[in-house]
Scaffold this active site. Sequence first.
Site, PDB file in Angstrom:
ATOM      1  N   TYR A 138     -42.996 -23.878  -5.321  1.00 17.53           N
ATOM      2  CA  TYR A 138     -43.691 -22.690  -6.040  1.00 17.53           C
ATOM      3  C   TYR A 138     -45.280 -22.779  -6.020  1.00 17.53           C
ATOM      4  O   TYR A 138     -45.799 -21.773  -6.260  1.00 17.53           O
ATOM      5  CB  TYR A 138     -42.919 -22.523  -7.287  1.00 17.53           C
ATOM      6  N   ASP A 220     -26.743 -29.492  -2.382  1.00 16.07           N
ATOM      7  CA  ASP A 220     -25.771 -28.569  -2.075  1.00 16.07           C
ATOM      8  C   ASP A 220     -24.215 -28.982  -2.808  1.00 16.07           C
ATOM      9  O   ASP A 220     -23.590 -28.315  -3.184  1.00 16.07           O
ATOM     10  CB  ASP A 220     -25.635 -28.270  -0.318  1.00 16.07           C
ATOM     11  N   ASP A 248     -29.401 -21.995 -13.488  1.00 13.43           N
ATOM     12  CA  ASP A 248     -28.866 -20.597 -13.756  1.00 13.43           C
ATOM     13  C   ASP A 248     -27.271 -20.721 -13.364  1.00 13.43           C
ATOM     14  O   ASP A 248     -26.546 -19.965 -14.166  1.00 13.43           O
ATOM     15  CB  ASP A 248     -29.470 -19.700 -12.869  1.00 13.43           C
TER      16      ASP A 248
END
Length: 353
Positions: A138, A220, A248
């Site tokens: 980011y 994953d 989330d």
Amino acid sequence: MKIAVLAGDGIGPEIIAQAVRVLEVLKADGLAIELEYGLIGGCAVDATGEPYPEETHRLASQADAVLLGAVGGPQYDALPRQQRPERGLLAIRKKLNLFANLRPAMLYPELANASSLKYDVVAGLDIMIVRELTGDIYFGEPRGIDVRDGQRVGFNTMLYSEAEIRRIAHVAFQAASKRQSRLCSVDKMNVLECTQLWRDVVTEVSKDYPQIALSHMLVDNAAMQLVRNPKQFDVIVTGNMFGDILSDEASMLTGSIGMLPSASLDENNKGLYEPIHGSAPDIADKDLANPLATILSVAMMLRYTFNQEDAAQRIENAVKQVLAQGIRTKDIAEPGMESVGTHAMGDAVLSSM
């Protein structure tokens, strides 16, 4: 206790209003609380042209903690990237050095049927995700969009320094020491050198915490395990991008993203506290939003920044009592169950307090 209140956009002002009512009750009962209000996100762009104005930064810098609602809305999607409301969130995290994001995912017994997973999979769920917040892809440089060989190419840089990894690892180990003493570090070391360094440094830091059981998991697999057997986890620590996704995912195990608070802390436990959900512009100004995540964010603020454990538990117990009474906003109501609005849920919490 100086608190900067940044309501933001969409449902932000509605849910912040209910959290402020809780703070006013605590103030009336003797806590020395001082609130100041500022702009962030789309409303700040409308007023000043910037998503994180200098005046808001001054206010946030001088406060002991920041209470934030939500930012964003479809009307801002066409703005230049630097003016988009989400850049305000990135800016306040970076400028206040809020590097440690704590996101609890706890399932209240009364809401077990609201989860999309089977009851026996999620009953008793209580996970803490510690996400590094100021590094990773980011913020890494170089980044941008270029034209190469006649076509557009987008690029970003995943970047972590040893010091950045070390400090978030300490936060995670300390969080685990106050819970079940288990920490899972999530990376992608099999293909990303950046996260090989992450695993190496977290392993080194673990030597300072021999009482904590450390494990490692590829991201994953972690995403799959959160759905397959979420209760195997106690504390998860991971980088900015992986943490954004996994937190989330974990939130939906609890039945509603509207129930989960978060804290973003600096090295001195000054923090920004906010619900993890977005601005939900489709239900803004309709008295439909669930304010409980924002109210629970106030409890986290009192615990982590102000060391007011009794006041934090008072809020959390009030929320538990409201849920036990069967009071629900629309997002957590079961089929056939009557739901209440944002303000009425705030009334119920205040009554329980």
